[in-house]
Design an enzyme around this catalytic site. Structure first.
Site, PDB file in Angstrom:
ATOM      1  N   GLU A 199      25.534 105.903  94.132  1.00  0.00           N
ATOM      2  CA  GLU A 199      24.199 106.425  93.833  1.00  0.00           C
ATOM      3  C   GLU A 199      23.143 105.509  94.451  1.00  0.00           C
ATOM      4  O   GLU A 199      23.148 104.304  94.197  1.00  0.00           O
ATOM      5  CB  GLU A 199      24.019 106.509  92.306  1.00  0.00           C
ATOM      6  CG  GLU A 199      24.962 107.533  91.673  1.00  0.00           C
ATOM      7  CD  GLU A 199      25.317 107.221  90.218  1.00  0.00           C
ATOM      8  OE1 GLU A 199      24.661 106.375  89.591  1.00  0.00           O
ATOM      9  OE2 GLU A 199      26.282 107.843  89.718  1.00  0.00           O
ATOM     10  N   LEU A 225      25.133 112.143  91.356  1.00  0.00           N
ATOM     11  CA  LEU A 225      25.115 111.246  90.199  1.00  0.00           C
ATOM     12  C   LEU A 225      26.364 111.504  89.350  1.00  0.00           C
ATOM     13  O   LEU A 225      26.315 112.246  88.372  1.00  0.00           O
ATOM     14  CB  LEU A 225      23.831 111.501  89.397  1.00  0.00           C
ATOM     15  CG  LEU A 225      23.240 110.342  88.596  1.00  0.00           C
ATOM     16  CD1 LEU A 225      21.910 110.747  87.978  1.00  0.00           C
ATOM     17  CD2 LEU A 225      24.160 109.773  87.560  1.00  0.00           C
ATOM     18  N   GLU A 251      29.850 109.239  88.396  1.00  0.00           N
ATOM     19  CA  GLU A 251      30.704 108.064  88.590  1.00  0.00           C
ATOM     20  C   GLU A 251      32.169 108.439  88.682  1.00  0.00           C
ATOM     21  O   GLU A 251      32.931 107.835  89.447  1.00  0.00           O
ATOM     22  CB  GLU A 251      30.494 107.054  87.459  1.00  0.00           C
ATOM     23  CG  GLU A 251      29.146 106.354  87.490  1.00  0.00           C
ATOM     24  CD  GLU A 251      28.005 107.209  86.981  1.00  0.00           C
ATOM     25  OE1 GLU A 251      28.294 108.244  86.327  1.00  0.00           O
ATOM     26  OE2 GLU A 251      26.832 106.885  87.222  1.00  0.00           O
ATOM     27  N   GLN A 280      26.557 101.845  89.848  1.00  0.00           N
ATOM     28  CA  GLN A 280      25.226 101.218  89.848  1.00  0.00           C
ATOM     29  C   GLN A 280      25.080 100.061  88.853  1.00  0.00           C
ATOM     30  O   GLN A 280      24.422  99.066  89.155  1.00  0.00           O
ATOM     31  CB  GLN A 280      24.185 102.291  89.575  1.00  0.00           C
ATOM     32  CG  GLN A 280      22.812 101.927  90.041  1.00  0.00           C
ATOM     33  CD  GLN A 280      21.923 103.154  90.175  1.00  0.00           C
ATOM     34  OE1 GLN A 280      21.401 103.641  89.179  1.00  0.00           O
ATOM     35  NE2 GLN A 280      21.759 103.659  91.368  1.00  0.00           N
ATOM     36  N   PHE A 281      25.693 100.197  87.691  1.00  0.00           N
ATOM     37  CA  PHE A 281      25.707  99.120  86.692  1.00  0.00           C
ATOM     38  C   PHE A 281      27.059  99.179  85.982  1.00  0.00           C
ATOM     39  O   PHE A 281      27.631 100.260  85.828  1.00  0.00           O
ATOM     40  CB  PHE A 281      24.599  99.314  85.645  1.00  0.00           C
ATOM     41  CG  PHE A 281      23.222  99.019  86.158  1.00  0.00           C
ATOM     42  CD1 PHE A 281      22.659  97.759  86.016  1.00  0.00           C
ATOM     43  CD2 PHE A 281      22.476 100.005  86.792  1.00  0.00           C
ATOM     44  CE1 PHE A 281      21.383  97.488  86.492  1.00  0.00           C
ATOM     45  CE2 PHE A 281      21.201  99.741  87.270  1.00  0.00           C
ATOM     46  CZ  PHE A 281      20.649  98.479  87.119  1.00  0.00           C
ATOM     47  N   PRO A 338      32.079 106.713  82.722  1.00  0.00           N
ATOM     48  CA  PRO A 338      32.559 108.012  83.218  1.00  0.00           C
ATOM     49  C   PRO A 338      33.645 107.880  84.282  1.00  0.00           C
ATOM     50  O   PRO A 338      34.397 108.820  84.520  1.00  0.00           O
ATOM     51  CB  PRO A 338      31.301 108.642  83.833  1.00  0.00           C
ATOM     52  CG  PRO A 338      30.148 107.925  83.207  1.00  0.00           C
ATOM     53  CD  PRO A 338      30.629 106.539  82.902  1.00  0.00           C
ATOM     54  N   HIS A 363      23.010  98.020  80.864  1.00  0.00           N
ATOM     55  CA  HIS A 363      22.749  97.415  82.167  1.00  0.00           C
ATOM     56  C   HIS A 363      23.047  95.914  82.124  1.00  0.00           C
ATOM     57  O   HIS A 363      22.608  95.176  82.987  1.00  0.00           O
ATOM     58  CB  HIS A 363      21.281  97.579  82.583  1.00  0.00           C
ATOM     59  CG  HIS A 363      20.852  98.990  82.879  1.00  0.00           C
ATOM     60  ND1 HIS A 363      20.817  99.984  81.942  1.00  0.00           N
ATOM     61  CD2 HIS A 363      20.411  99.567  84.032  1.00  0.00           C
ATOM     62  CE1 HIS A 363      20.369 101.102  82.499  1.00  0.00           C
ATOM     63  NE2 HIS A 363      20.118 100.879  83.753  1.00  0.00           N
TER      64      HIS A 363
END
Ligand SMILES: Cc1ncc(C[n+]2csc(CCOP(=O)(O)OP(=O)(O)O)c2C)c(N)n1
Ligand SMILES: [Mg+2]
Lengths: 324, 376
Positions: free
Chosen positions: A29, A58, A60, A82-83, A89, A129
């Protein structure tokens, strides 16, 4: 030799290896036009094209599962999640497919891919995050896990991960991304996965850690009396971890403190302490001490610094272990 | 006939209030009264003002990352007024602040959340609102479950869940839509298609022409609306809610809107979208067109506007004061809410953390130096 921070070191290493190996494909992403939310892939889409640096939907699970397929199909995918909190997921694909494919097919099919994931706390980010799930993925067989703490190590470990024939989760400590610079050799080099780094040699107590906690430990060392000799080991690889380095160090010092951000119960500290008592029991002068996050959910950022191990807590633990 | 058509569909787009503030009188019948429009305009303005204040708080280091709602307010207020406060559930993402406020959430809760304090999620009793959802595309399933429970308990409520265009790519989106359709639960799927998921444009999320058409695969009534038009948003949501209450099951709404600000304060949208694109959407700003409409109907004046601006400033200043006046949480707060009853080991960590930074008493692990005090 150029001085680079962690973001720059990973960025230039990716570029170097993409140049060398056409099979490399980055997907995730915002990794393309935006260069990733941390700018780790900045400029790579412009340089290598949108077919090799792919802005994905978007999803995962989709990113991870499709990367597995790309690997099975002869590519060398480098998916980015991303984090670390959003590995959720993708968990099924990572654990139940990437981690099992080689074993399931008795070696006929492998999944050579490097999953890049920003990792850990300390940057005042929102929920999910700031977590440190390295023990979770270590507990699942078939997946290698590394956490480089410095730009130079990141380069060597990233090249080792990309060239590894099996899936590697490459956790990048966000707190270090732009806070530390060092000279990074321009030439090609790898650091073997599973090899720890001696940050400082010592004789009184072994301090074992990884990721951004390396810097917290260094700060703790500054506050300890000069006659206390601490051996600081940066594990760098979590699975497999360098048992020999740990055992040899504790055999020398007889005392050990393990530091990690993740929760205490069933964290990597538990595994390391157990290996020490299995392999160096008669050398121990004190119980192994753990300085870790608490057995709670990583709190929102107002309490983040109370949750994360601090130099003060590390120093106290070292003093206690020495005083035992 | 060897080949016959077994399914045919179309996706309608509804706009009632256009960019110049002109109303389609026929479609607008039985929708919003002038009084309601004024109310929604006020709510949107207050929400926009809070956004601006929050942005400044973040820039001056008084708040963490914050996602502005700017440009999307019509979705929140139009849907919120179509739903029954205290009866219907709101299951939000993070760009629906005004809807949450209209259904009773104290405004400072939103600031507290983004100031890194979980107490901003401690939804007051009686409100049917779930906390902001940080993991994208996961919470729609909860709306389905809540709606399912209401169906089983024969309550009249419906659940309305909000999410972005990006969220429709997650696997859980499929799960939510499929469960809702097969169980025929009273649930509204409200997609705020603001054209972007951080830097990723809508076209990368799906090769389909619309997001609305995804619902066809789940046997769900679906349509597209102008999401910057409070009338269209209201009507689509009201129709979906009426249908759900009458046992007609779930509905899908794709609202075409635009995020006028950056994704969050951590983002710089200039890196991936053009100024022309943003400018073209500024002309479609829901606040501007709603004001034009009110002016057309002689319901608005410069004087009223400046009064409203003053009021919005006052309200938001008060909200900031309240949020900043709340003391930092105690470390106990990390431990107290994991379970209804705190387990022994957690209690030990909690209690010793009060007096000892390691979160364990030295004596408890045999690490006390001879003669050293219990606590530092
Ligand atoms: C599961 C998950 N993956 C990734 C993210 C990081 N992230 C936060 S917002 C966002 C984009 C969301 O786009 P969209 O659903 O369109 O909502 P918008 O922000 O546009 O309102 C991403 C990728 C996340 N929060 N959760
Ligand atoms: Mg969006």
């Amino acid at each position: 030799m150029p001085e680079l921070n962690l973001v720059q070191a990973i960025n230039t290493t990716l570029a170097q290896e993409m140049e060398r190996d056409e099979r490399l494909v980055l997907l995730g992403e915002d990794v393309g036009a935006n260069g990733g939310v941390f700018r780790v892939t900045e400029g790579l889409q412009a340089r290598f094209g949108a077919e090799r640096v792919v802005d994905s939907p978007l999803d995962e699970s989709g990113i991870m599962g499709a990367a597995i397929g790309l690997a099975m199909g002869g590519m060398r995918p480098i998916p980015e999640i991303q984090f670390e909190g959003f590995l959720g997921p993708a968990y099924d694909q990572l654990v139940n497919h990437a981690g099992r494919m080689r074993n399931r097919t008795r070696g006929a099919i492998a999944v050579p891919m490097t999953v890049r994931v920003p990792w850990g706390g300390g940057i005042h980010a929102p929920e999910l995050h700031s977590d440190s799930p390295e023990a979770i993925y270590t507990h699942h067989p078939g997946i290698k896990v590394v956490v480089p703490s410095t730009p130079r190590d990141a380069k060597g470990l990233l090249l080792a991960a990309i060239r590894d024939p099996d899936p590697v989760v490459f956790f990048e400590p966000k707190r270090v991304y732009r806070s530390y610079k060092e000279e990074v050799p321009e030439e090609d080099y790898t650091i073997p996965i599973g090899q720890a780094k001696m940050v400082s040699e010592g004789t009184d107590v072994s301090l074992i850690t990884w990721g951004s906690m390396v810097f917290e430990c260094l700060a703790a060392l500054d506050n300890l009396p000069e006659d206390v000799s601490v051996e600081l080991i940066d594990l760098r690889s979590i699975n497999p971890f360098d048992r020999d380095a740990v055992i040899q160090s504790v055999q020398k010092t007889g005392r050990c403190v393990v530091v990690h951000e993740a929760a205490k119960t069933a964290g990597m500290g538990a595994e390391i302490a157990t290996v020490i008592q299995e392999e160096a029991f008669l050398h121990l002068q004190a119980p192994v001490q753990r300085v870790t996050g608490f057995d709670t959910i990583m709190p929102y950022y107002k309490l983040e610094n109370e949750y994360l191990p601090s130099a003060k807590r590390i120093q106290e633990a070292v003093e206690q272990v020495l005083a035992y | 006939m060897p080949i016959r058509t077994v399914y045919k569909a179309q996706i309608d787009h509804m706009q009632i209030l256009d960019e110049d503030g002109k109303l389609d009188e026929k479609l607008a019948k039985n929708t919003l009264t002038d009084e309601q429009v004024v109310h929604l305009y006020e709510q949107m303005t207050i929400c926009r003002t809070l956004d601006e204040v929050a942005f400044k708080l973040q820039r001056s280091g008084r708040m963490g990352t914050y996602p502005q709602n700017k440009g999307q307010e019509a979705n929140a207020v139009g849907a919120a007024i179509a739903l029954e406060k205290g009866t219907d559930w709101l299951v939000p993402c993070y760009r629906e602040n005004a809807a949450l406020f209209m259904h009773g959430l104290p405004m400072h809760y939103i600031l507290l959340h983004w100031m890194g304090d979980e107490r901003g999620n401690q939804i007051p009793d009686g409100l049917k609102i779930t906390p902001l959802s940080i993991p994208i595309g996961t919470h729609m399933l909860h709306a389905v479950g809540i709606a399912w429970a209401m169906k089983l308990r024969k309550e009249r409520g419906v659940a309305c869940t909000f999410f972005g265009d990006g969220a429709t790519s997650e696997g859980d989106f499929h799960g939510a839509m499929n469960f809702a359709g097969t169980q025929q639960v009273p649930c509204i799927f409200y997609c705020q298609n603001n054209q972007w998921a951080i830097s990723v444009p809508r076209e990368i999320q799906t090769a389909g022409e619309t997001i609305a058409q995804k619902a066809l695969g789940y046997g769900m009534p679906t349509m597209q609306v102008d999401g910057n038009d409070i009338f269209a948003v209201y009507k689509a949501t009201k129709d979906a809610a009426d249908r759900a209450r009458a046992g007609g099951g779930p509905s899908f709404i794709e609202a075409i809107t635009y995020r006028l600000g950056d994704h969050t304060t951590a983002d710089d949208a200039k890196r991936y979208r053009s100024a022309e694109e943003v400018d073209s959407w500024k002309l479609k700003d829901p606040l501007i067109r709603t004001r034009k409409y009110l002016e057309r109907k002689d319901q608005w004046s410069d004087k009223k506007q400046s009064e409203l601006d003053e009021r919005a400033k006052k309200i938001t200043a008060e909200v900031v004061k309240t949020a900043e006046g709340i003391e930092k949480p105690h470390t106990d707060d990390m431990f107290n809410h994991l379970f209804s009853e705190i387990p022994a080991e957690l209690r030990r960590q909690r209690d010793t953390l009060r007096t000892h930074s390691l979160g364990q008493e030295p004596g408890q692990v045999g690490l006390r130096a001879p003669g050293q005090a219990e606590h530092v």
